[in-house]
Design a protein around this motif. Structure first.
Motif, PDB file in Angstrom:
ATOM      1  N   ALA A 165      27.354  80.129  -4.755  1.00 21.33           N
ATOM      2  CA  ALA A 165      26.137  80.000  -3.947  1.00 21.33           C
ATOM      3  C   ALA A 165      25.285  78.850  -4.464  1.00 21.33           C
ATOM      4  N   PRO A 195      15.325  76.512  -6.373  1.00 19.73           N
ATOM      5  CA  PRO A 195      14.681  77.435  -7.313  1.00 19.73           C
ATOM      6  C   PRO A 195      14.011  78.576  -6.552  1.00 19.73           C
ATOM      7  N   VAL A 196      14.056  79.768  -7.135  1.00 16.49           N
ATOM      8  CA  VAL A 196      13.622  80.963  -6.410  1.00 16.49           C
ATOM      9  C   VAL A 196      12.094  81.048  -6.342  1.00 16.49           C
ATOM     10  N   THR A 197      11.594  81.702  -5.284  1.00 17.04           N
ATOM     11  CA  THR A 197      10.147  81.777  -5.074  1.00 17.04           C
ATOM     12  C   THR A 197       9.708  83.160  -4.603  1.00 17.04           C
ATOM     13  N   GLY A 198      10.335  84.198  -5.135  1.00 13.83           N
ATOM     14  CA  GLY A 198       9.967  85.560  -4.722  1.00 13.83           C
ATOM     15  C   GLY A 198       8.733  86.065  -5.448  1.00 13.83           C
ATOM     16  N   GLY A 199       8.484  87.348  -5.294  1.00 16.18           N
ATOM     17  CA  GLY A 199       7.380  88.008  -5.983  1.00 16.18           C
ATOM     18  C   GLY A 199       6.081  87.948  -5.237  1.00 16.18           C
ATOM     19  N   TYR A 202      25.050  79.018   1.182  1.00 16.91           N
ATOM     20  CA  TYR A 202      23.817  78.244   1.068  1.00 16.91           C
ATOM     21  C   TYR A 202      22.637  79.127   1.453  1.00 16.91           C
ATOM     22  N   PHE A 203      21.530  78.946   0.749  1.00 19.79           N
ATOM     23  CA  PHE A 203      20.346  79.742   1.047  1.00 19.79           C
ATOM     24  C   PHE A 203      19.113  78.854   1.243  1.00 19.79           C
ATOM     25  N   ALA A 204      18.154  79.418   1.968  1.00 22.62           N
ATOM     26  CA  ALA A 204      16.824  78.835   2.144  1.00 22.62           C
ATOM     27  C   ALA A 204      16.897  77.411   2.717  1.00 22.62           C
ATOM     28  N   ARG A 205      16.224  76.471   2.043  1.00 24.52           N
ATOM     29  CA  ARG A 205      16.159  75.108   2.565  1.00 24.52           C
ATOM     30  C   ARG A 205      17.546  74.491   2.725  1.00 24.52           C
ATOM     31  N   ALA A 229      25.098  79.784  -8.356  1.00 31.25           N
ATOM     32  CA  ALA A 229      25.596  81.061  -8.878  1.00 31.25           C
ATOM     33  C   ALA A 229      27.081  81.154  -8.553  1.00 31.25           C
ATOM     34  N   GLU A 252      26.450  85.435 -10.321  1.00 29.79           N
ATOM     35  CA  GLU A 252      25.818  85.275 -11.635  1.00 29.79           C
ATOM     36  C   GLU A 252      25.373  83.819 -11.746  1.00 29.79           C
ATOM     37  N   MET A 253      24.179  83.595 -12.303  1.00 29.04           N
ATOM     38  CA  MET A 253      23.697  82.225 -12.454  1.00 29.04           C
ATOM     39  C   MET A 253      24.691  81.411 -13.268  1.00 29.04           C
ATOM     40  N   PHE A 256      21.446  77.120  -4.037  1.00 25.23           N
ATOM     41  CA  PHE A 256      20.118  77.417  -3.495  1.00 25.23           C
ATOM     42  C   PHE A 256      19.029  76.726  -4.291  1.00 25.23           C
ATOM     43  N   ARG A 282      20.359  76.010   3.331  1.00 24.12           N
ATOM     44  CA  ARG A 282      21.024  76.616   4.492  1.00 24.12           C
ATOM     45  C   ARG A 282      20.593  75.895   5.770  1.00 24.12           C
TER      46      ARG A 282
END
Lengths: 93, 149
Positions: free
Chosen positions: A85, A89-93, A15-18, A66, A70-71, A87, A20
């Motif tokens: 995994a 939606p991603v918010t990088g950049g 689990y990632f981010a929120r 993923a 892989e997605m 998680f 997790r």
């Protein structure tokens, strides 16, 4: 009955981010019943454990998955030994 | 083609100079630097923490770079993305693209950022006066990525 309908499988769920934070863990090993073979099956099984999985993984929630890094889509196969995994939606950049 | 995920800061000028000197065929270098702002959605941001998925993040970035390489005539790409705790004015991400002419470098650089923002596993959590909050994905970013398909 086919053998893979009765044998359980063990997968590593990350689990990632929120998610997790809400689930209070960054990973867990789960033993899935033999009828679970896909991403949709896995999330349904996780929801069946009750809150907070039921609420956070409910249909329509923006959760990405993923499989083996892989997605994945709801019908992506999940097999014994896989790394899955979950998680937001991603918010990088 | 190089992809790096790191906590340390980067020197865009030094990275571009190194790329420029590595190949005399390079005639154009386009770059993008993403920076932490002190305000988001009308709220002050004291700091932000970037999380990633070690292994998958690097793989996803490499796949995005590979896609850019098939779509445009480019000699080299560098993507550096920072993780950990960052403060306003800190650098977050660097994309550098080298090509023979500017068109390919400009377009590939923009494509790389659009795809990175929507496909690479990174998540931002901001520290605001009201406490921590996870940054929500923006539909504008999806629209930007959709232009390339």
């Amino acid at each position: 009955m086919k053998p893979n309908d009765v044998q359980t499988s063990t997968v590593e769920v990350l689990y990632f981010a929120r998610l997790r934070e809400i689930f209070g863990r960054d990973r867990e090993q789960v033993e899935l019943p033999g009828h679970v073979h896909s991403v949709a099956g896995l999330t349904e099984w996780l929801r069946s454990r009750g809150e907070p999985w039921q609420r956070e993984l409910a249909t329509g929630k923006p959760v990405r998955v993923a499989v083996n890094q892989e997605m994945a889509a709801p019908d992506t196969p999940v097999r014994h030994g896989d790394e899955v995994a979950l998680f937001p939606p991603v918010t990088g950049g | 083609m190089t992809v790096r995920v790191q906590t340390e800061d980067f020197d865009a000028g030094a990275e571009m100079a190194a790329m420029r000197r590595s190949n005399p065929k390079i005639g154009a270098i386009a770059s993008f630097v993403g920076v932490v702002r002190d305000i988001n959605e009308g709220t002050q941001v004291a700091q932000m923490t970037l999380e990633h998925y070690p292994g998958m993040t690097e793989k996803a970035l490499e796949q995005i770079v590979a896609q850019a390489s098939t779509r445009w005539d480019i000699y080299d790409v560098l993507v550096v993305h920072r993780v950990g705790t960052l403060r306003p004015t800190d650098q977050i991400v660097l994309v550098v693209v080298a090509s023979a002419h500017r068109g390919d470098a400009f377009q590939a650089c923009e494509f790389l950022m659009d795809y990175l923002k929507t496909r690479a596993p990174f998540w931002k959590k901001e520290t605001t006066p009201e406490g921590g909050r996870w940054v929500e994905a923006r539909t504008a970013d999806d629209a930007a990525a959709g232009r390339w398909s």
